[in-house]
Design an enzyme around this catalytic site. Structure first.
Site, PDB file in Angstrom:
ATOM      1  N   ARG A 289       0.873  -1.179   0.000  1.00 27.69           N
ATOM      2  CA  ARG A 289       0.000   0.000   0.000  1.00 27.69           C
ATOM      3  C   ARG A 289       0.907   1.225   0.000  1.00 27.69           C
ATOM      4  NH1 ARG A 289      -0.993   2.529   4.616  1.00 27.69           N
ATOM      5  NH2 ARG A 289      -1.393   0.798   6.002  1.00 27.69           N
ATOM      6  N   HIS A 293      -3.553   4.263   4.683  1.00 27.73           N
ATOM      7  CA  HIS A 293      -4.610   3.256   4.804  1.00 27.73           C
ATOM      8  C   HIS A 293      -5.927   3.837   4.281  1.00 27.73           C
ATOM      9  CE1 HIS A 293      -7.233   0.203   6.403  1.00 27.73           C
ATOM     10  NE2 HIS A 293      -7.896   1.131   7.051  1.00 27.73           N
ATOM     11  N   TYR A 302       4.182   5.493  11.380  1.00 28.56           N
ATOM     12  CA  TYR A 302       4.549   4.125  11.747  1.00 28.56           C
ATOM     13  C   TYR A 302       5.379   3.391  10.678  1.00 28.56           C
ATOM     14  CZ  TYR A 302       0.270   3.319   8.991  1.00 28.56           C
ATOM     15  OH  TYR A 302      -0.676   3.326   8.002  1.00 28.56           O
TER      16      TYR A 302
END
Ligand SMILES: Cc1ncc(C[n+]2csc(CCOP(=O)(O)OP(=O)(O)O)c2C)c(N)n1
Ligand SMILES: [Mg+2]
Length: 397
Positions: A289, A293, A302
């Protein structure tokens, strides 16, 4: 009669290489594991390959546009699919019209290929409908509704695939559906998409049990994009995900999910086997990805920048472009495709901004098949509430 599938033997010290036809730059350089699937590629003409490229470029242009629209307050949320177009185009193009497809929420390219239309996808994220499209309308290509409850679609898919078995049995004069029977020819298959994180859901695992027990004509596709929001796949599974399906007694293969040819070849083989009495299969597509998200997420909190950069070098669109160039397709085609996709995305943006708002009352439709007193009560309350504006100040504008 379908030959029993033998999974590739693990290489010394590890798993077989993922199935891959293209190297990172797009040169045709199949892995040893790809050989067994290579004949499936005969079904894809050069015109088809050009169409796959258009599908990918178009979906990415639309996707980027939708992220901007969300930032402008025009969509409530957007779920980017950037980086995952390679496996989506190969698998979407591998399916036959009679197959049914159950998506999660990031399969915009599959929706596009099946005929749902990207406008319908965007309308849902604008909050204009509960579901998004009419699944019973043949124009929507048996593409079922986006499902945000992780894993629920695996149960819908397996339930549907059970009905495909039952229909085939009925046609053969039997109405008994028994676990433990051999797989039978159904003529149609079901494909279900979910993510690496969703493999941890009970629903997804129960679906594998039912699919294996009843030998449903089903292909489970896990797009392993390496993250479940901020949780890396390594925290969710200590084995490669494709191996889990082997434990359920299912044929299972790991593919390079940024290689459209690998997705097409394995998808086509597994779907055909499912339709012709070979039972269920499982594909783990290794992808990434590239974006957030959703538009509510900030992946820089993160993820290491180096990881993103490494995957950007394997961008499925650039890679496929490299392959098409090696086939002699020239600049003009790529230039034309990009210009066309940008214009299409602009048109879609204008259409999204002028989509009619539904009647507020429509939110109560389809909650239950039969009238329900609680729903009726709320419908009446809303009607009273809305009309109270008309009585006091002549409208809320
Ligand atoms: C049952 C359920 N639990 C939690 C969530 C919240 N949630 C939404 S997306 C997501 C991560 C899913 O990751 P993955 O399955 O890898 O799919 P991806 O979003 O990466 O495509 C979570 C935890 C949810 N939607 N449904
Ligand atoms: Mg994921």
């Amino acid at each position: 009669m379908i030959e029993q599938f033998t999974p590739p033997a693990p290489q010394a010290g590890g798993d077989p290489e993922p199935v891959r036809f293209l190297d990172d730059a797009g040169a045709y350089d199949p892995s040893a594991t790809a050989e067994a699937f290579a004949d499936e590629l005969d079904a894809a003409t050069h015109d088809d390959l050009r169409q796959w490229y258009r599908d990918m470029v178009m979906t990415r242009a639309f996707d980027t546009e939708c992220t901007h629209l969300q930032r402008q307050g025009q969509l409530a949320l957007w779920v980017p699919s950037v980086g995952q177009e390679g496996c989506q185009v190969g698998l979407a193009r591998a399916a036959e019209p009679q197959d049914h497809i159950f998506p999660a929420y990031r399969e915009h390219l599959v929706a596009h290929v099946r005929g749902v239309g990207l406008l319908n996808v965007a309308a849902q994220f604008r909050g204009l409908s509960h579901g998004g499209w009419d699944v019973t309308d043949p124009a929507n290509g048996n593409f079922h509704l986006y499902t945000l409850v992780l894993g629920a679609q695996t149960q819908h898919a397996t339930g549907y695939a059970l009905s495909q078995v039952l229909d085939a049995k009925r046609r053969a004069g039997s109405t008994v559906l028994d676990a433990g029977e051999p797989a039978i020819e159904t003529g149609d298959a079901t494909m279900v998409f979910y993510g690496d994180g969703t493999t941890s859901q009970g629903d997804a695992n129960e679906s594998l049990i039912f699919a294996a027990s009843y030998q449903t004509p089903e292909v489970f596709v896990v797009q392993n994009n390496h993250w479940a929001i901020s949780v890396p796949v390594t925290r969710q599974s200590r084995t490669p995900l494709y191996r889990r399906a082997l434990g359920f007694g299912m044929r299972s293969v790991q593919i390079d999910g940024n290689d459209p040819l690998a997705a097409f070849a394995v998808g086509r083989r597994f779907l055909r086997e499912a339709r012709t009495g070979g039972g269920p299969g499982y594909i783990e597509a290794l992808t990434y990805r590239i974006g957030a998200h959703t538009t509510s997420d900030d992946p820089t909190r993160y993820r290491e920048p180096g990881e993103l950069e490494a995957w950007q070098l394997r961008d499925p669109i650039a890679r496929f472009e490299g392959y098409l160039r090696s086939l002699g397709i020239d600049d003009a085609f790529f230039e034309e495709t990009r210009t066309w996709a940008t214009a299409e995305a602009r048109t879609l943006r204008d259409q999204i901004l002028t989509l009619p708002e539904p009647e507020a009352d429509s939110m109560f439709a389809h909650v239950y098949t039969e009238p329900h007193p609680r729903v009726e009560e709320q419908r009446e309350w809303l009607a009273r509430y809305e009309s109270s504006f008309a009585e006091t100040d002549g409208g809320r504008a």
